[in-house]
Motif scaffolding. Structure first.
Motif, PDB file in Angstrom:
ATOM      1  N   LEU A 118       0.840  -1.210   0.000  1.00  0.00           N
ATOM      2  CA  LEU A 118       0.000   0.000   0.000  1.00  0.00           C
ATOM      3  C   LEU A 118       0.868   1.249   0.000  1.00  0.00           C
ATOM      4  O   LEU A 118       0.594   2.223  -0.711  1.00  0.00           O
ATOM      5  N   ALA A 160       3.905   1.518  -1.177  1.00  0.00           N
ATOM      6  CA  ALA A 160       4.560   1.664  -2.486  1.00  0.00           C
ATOM      7  C   ALA A 160       3.582   2.213  -3.522  1.00  0.00           C
ATOM      8  O   ALA A 160       3.955   3.012  -4.384  1.00  0.00           O
ATOM      9  N   ALA A 161       2.342   1.790  -3.434  1.00  0.00           N
ATOM     10  CA  ALA A 161       1.337   2.211  -4.419  1.00  0.00           C
ATOM     11  C   ALA A 161       0.807   3.615  -4.129  1.00  0.00           C
ATOM     12  O   ALA A 161       0.319   4.289  -5.036  1.00  0.00           O
ATOM     13  N   HIS A 162       0.894   4.040  -2.887  1.00  0.00           N
ATOM     14  CA  HIS A 162       0.286   5.326  -2.500  1.00  0.00           C
ATOM     15  C   HIS A 162       1.252   6.186  -1.709  1.00  0.00           C
ATOM     16  O   HIS A 162       1.106   6.349  -0.496  1.00  0.00           O
ATOM     17  N   GLU A 207     -10.472  -5.188   3.103  1.00  0.00           N
ATOM     18  CA  GLU A 207      -9.998  -4.131   2.220  1.00  0.00           C
ATOM     19  C   GLU A 207     -10.961  -3.929   1.043  1.00  0.00           C
ATOM     20  O   GLU A 207     -11.487  -4.897   0.530  1.00  0.00           O
ATOM     21  N   PRO A 208     -11.141  -2.672   0.581  1.00  0.00           N
ATOM     22  CA  PRO A 208     -10.363  -1.483   0.934  1.00  0.00           C
ATOM     23  C   PRO A 208     -10.620  -0.899   2.325  1.00  0.00           C
ATOM     24  O   PRO A 208      -9.838  -0.063   2.742  1.00  0.00           O
ATOM     25  N   LEU A 227     -17.798  -8.658 -10.443  1.00  0.00           N
ATOM     26  CA  LEU A 227     -18.593  -7.449 -10.644  1.00  0.00           C
ATOM     27  C   LEU A 227     -19.819  -7.732 -11.521  1.00  0.00           C
ATOM     28  O   LEU A 227     -20.879  -7.127 -11.335  1.00  0.00           O
ATOM     29  N   SER A 276     -25.870   5.514  -5.607  1.00  0.00           N
ATOM     30  CA  SER A 276     -25.568   4.092  -5.482  1.00  0.00           C
ATOM     31  C   SER A 276     -24.077   3.848  -5.657  1.00  0.00           C
ATOM     32  O   SER A 276     -23.357   4.679  -6.218  1.00  0.00           O
ATOM     33  N   VAL A 309     -21.625   0.244  -6.395  1.00  0.00           N
ATOM     34  CA  VAL A 309     -21.592  -1.208  -6.610  1.00  0.00           C
ATOM     35  C   VAL A 309     -20.133  -1.634  -6.726  1.00  0.00           C
ATOM     36  O   VAL A 309     -19.404  -1.122  -7.587  1.00  0.00           O
ATOM     37  N   ASN A 331     -16.552  -3.834  -4.538  1.00  0.00           N
ATOM     38  CA  ASN A 331     -15.970  -4.404  -3.317  1.00  0.00           C
ATOM     39  C   ASN A 331     -15.494  -3.293  -2.396  1.00  0.00           C
ATOM     40  O   ASN A 331     -14.474  -2.655  -2.669  1.00  0.00           O
ATOM     41  N   PRO A 390      -7.491   5.912  -1.920  1.00  0.00           N
ATOM     42  CA  PRO A 390      -7.282   4.811  -2.863  1.00  0.00           C
ATOM     43  C   PRO A 390      -8.584   4.117  -3.253  1.00  0.00           C
ATOM     44  O   PRO A 390      -8.747   3.679  -4.389  1.00  0.00           O
ATOM     45  N   ARG A 394     -12.869   7.957  -4.910  1.00  0.00           N
ATOM     46  CA  ARG A 394     -12.346   9.237  -5.363  1.00  0.00           C
ATOM     47  C   ARG A 394     -13.363   9.925  -6.248  1.00  0.00           C
ATOM     48  O   ARG A 394     -13.953   9.306  -7.132  1.00  0.00           O
ATOM     49  N   ARG A 395     -13.542  11.189  -6.010  1.00  0.00           N
ATOM     50  CA  ARG A 395     -14.351  12.012  -6.922  1.00  0.00           C
ATOM     51  C   ARG A 395     -14.037  13.490  -6.686  1.00  0.00           C
ATOM     52  O   ARG A 395     -13.645  13.883  -5.602  1.00  0.00           O
ATOM     53  N   GLY A 396     -14.165  14.265  -7.741  1.00  0.00           N
ATOM     54  CA  GLY A 396     -14.067  15.717  -7.609  1.00  0.00           C
ATOM     55  C   GLY A 396     -12.645  16.246  -7.549  1.00  0.00           C
ATOM     56  O   GLY A 396     -12.438  17.449  -7.699  1.00  0.00           O
ATOM     57  N   VAL A 397     -11.685  15.386  -7.326  1.00  0.00           N
ATOM     58  CA  VAL A 397     -10.260  15.804  -7.304  1.00  0.00           C
ATOM     59  C   VAL A 397      -9.440  14.722  -7.964  1.00  0.00           C
ATOM     60  O   VAL A 397      -9.836  13.558  -8.035  1.00  0.00           O
TER      61      VAL A 397
END
Lengths: 330, 330
Positions: free
Chosen positions: A19, A21-23, A57-58, A264, A288, A290, A292, A324, A327-330
């Motif tokens: 995590l 390393a990815a973030h 997770e998440p 999914l 809504s 949908v 994990n 992670p 996310r929305r708006g940025v």
């Protein structure tokens, strides 16, 4: 056991290294199993801490970032984080406006967060707690006095996180978190059991032609075993159970959540059935989600969460967020 | 078979009904199995169409929206969409600047997209095609002449989508798509086989102590069966295979992708191993993405995609996007 791990005894810390390393925008401490937003503490903002056993997770580490959590404490798989880690997280995010603890209602989590809140009080950090207990399936459970905390946690974390960004007071941030929880109900169905790295085999036995109705996110027993049923019937029993416990009012935020092993494609199919049913029950779906979000390792299954929202909750749900997992708006 | 479905013969259309309910900002046609962004065609913008067999969600329908695809055609599970559907999608997104087809290299997809492109030509719609063949595991495969198309498809769709939003020409949008593909390599490992609704049982047999090294996203055989190995070893064989076929140059976009049944906890753990290895091999990770993006129903497994990006690719990767499966900046 077929898993991408190295050592069953060292899964969580190693996953947190990934995590990190990815973030790079997060401060991750694999040793103490903490995830903290990079700019914490934010001066004058209520700090928000959540946490719990890993394997979901998440949740929670994937929801750390501006607009949602300031920090998350990761326990071992299906095991509460220790009070010292929760205290460290609380200190790390205290910007002088107090700290909110968001706690899923499991006995170990409740005790350890209480202890950490007391210790933080010794440091003159004001802590308020929102207890999430949205799972309407059973009243008490394996590790729970009262209802379990599940999918509504995502909505509580999102909505309180947005209000805290607006520099609302600790009292107000805690209040809206409690309102979201009161207005939310969840219900889960499992088709298979999760396998923890430590156990190496499925946590419970479930025949090929049966499902666990009302399962918990650690595989806790639900209301009953039932024969496998079409998605339309599964949707109906989820919707019925939730609306019986939390009758419809207003516009709903609906989370159709995968428990980890369900594709999914199936989640969307199930969501289609849920949406049609809610329409027939005069519940207006305002928002809504949908996918994990609150998982149980590799469990095949799904949970439905319905939050009867008001305008303020919808406004805060829609607010920008950068984590992670959401996310929305940025 | 334990799945949230109603009828094994009617899974895709029903899942698309759910997608429509969850995403009113998309125009979903469950009967013709099309997903189109609501404001299509966008006048003067290159339209971008992709598609393929279902079972790989969120690919492709989950990547429809501003900044990425204009339309996606969903075939039945693991089955190519028909030319008529691809033609309908092409017409729906033609804003007068031509249409790009992004096609994963599988024989059926290639043929049907070719036929649709010809038919679109009869309508005076100019079509360019980007063929994605990033999977370095095998040269030819069950349904493939040449390499298979897998994880790089996400990067091709994102980068071309961003350039098209800037009103670049069809020629330039196609060119950058081809560049991304050429600079990308992918490699997958399966721990279990996927179960399609039609078959009702796993697509291949894989003993409890073995993994399929170089598996395809339909369960096509890879390079070999190997004994189950620690995550560090799995990461090494993925990284070695990709860097051998696509030696490192520049800054990488790295996608560690779950195949559907593998928990995020394991994906992050595996990503940590990949990141450490890439550092030791002097590959600079500029951007990363960890999660389920190109799946194979409920298959437990993971794929790694490395795209050796230049500044332009990185800029377009970072651009805003608003789709169900990938969102930033808006």
């Amino acid at each position: 056991m077929k898993k991408f791990i190295n050592d069953p005894g060292d899964v969580v810390a190693q996953a947190l290294r990934g995590l990190a390393a990815a973030h790079p925008e997060l401060r991750v401490d694999p040793e103490n199993q903490l995830v903290v937003r990079a700019d914490a503490p934010v001066r004058g903002k209520v700090g928000i801490v959540s946490g719990g056993g890993s394997g979901h997770e998440p949740l929670h580490g994937g929801f750390v970032g501006p607009g949602m959590l300031d920090a998350a404490c990761a326990g071992e798989v299906f095991t509460s984080p220790v009070p010292d880690a929760i205290l460290a997280a609380t200190r790390a995010v205290d910007g002088g406006a107090g700290v909110l603890h968001i706690v899923k209602n499991y006995t170990g989590d409740v005790l350890n967060f209480e202890m950490a809140a007391e210790l933080a009080g010794d440091d003159d950090i004001t802590v308020e707690t929102v207890l999430v207990d949205d799972d309407v399936a059973v009243q008490d459970s394996t590790w729970t006095a009262g209802r379990r905390g599940t999918g509504a946690t995502v909505i509580v974390e999102k909505v309180t996180g947005a209000l805290a960004e607006e520099r609302a007071s600790l009292k107000d941030v805690a209040a809206i978190g409690r309102t979201v929880n009161e207005r939310s109900g969840s219900f889960a169905v499992a088709l298979t059991a999760a396998t923890t790295p430590a156990a190496g085999r499925p946590g419970f036995d479930l025949p090929d032609d049966e499902m666990e109705v009302g399962v918990g996110i650690h595989g806790e027993p639900g209301r009953r075993r039932a024969p496998l049923a079409p998605a339309a019937d599964v949707a109906a029993l989820m919707v019925d159970a939730i609306l019986e416990a939390k009758p419809a009012t207003g516009t709903a935020i609906v989370l159709l959540n995968g428990l980890g092993g369900t594709p999914l494609l199936e989640l969307y199919l199930l969501y289609g059935e849920v949406a049609a049913l809610l329409e027939s029950r005069d519940v207006r779906i305002g928002r809504s989600l949908v996918g994990n979000y609150v998982t149980s390792l590799d469990m095949a299954g799904a949970s439905l969460t319905i939050c009867h929202a008001d305008d303020e909750i919808l406004r805060l749900w829609d607010a920008w967020v950068r984590t992670p997992g959401l996310r929305r708006g940025v």
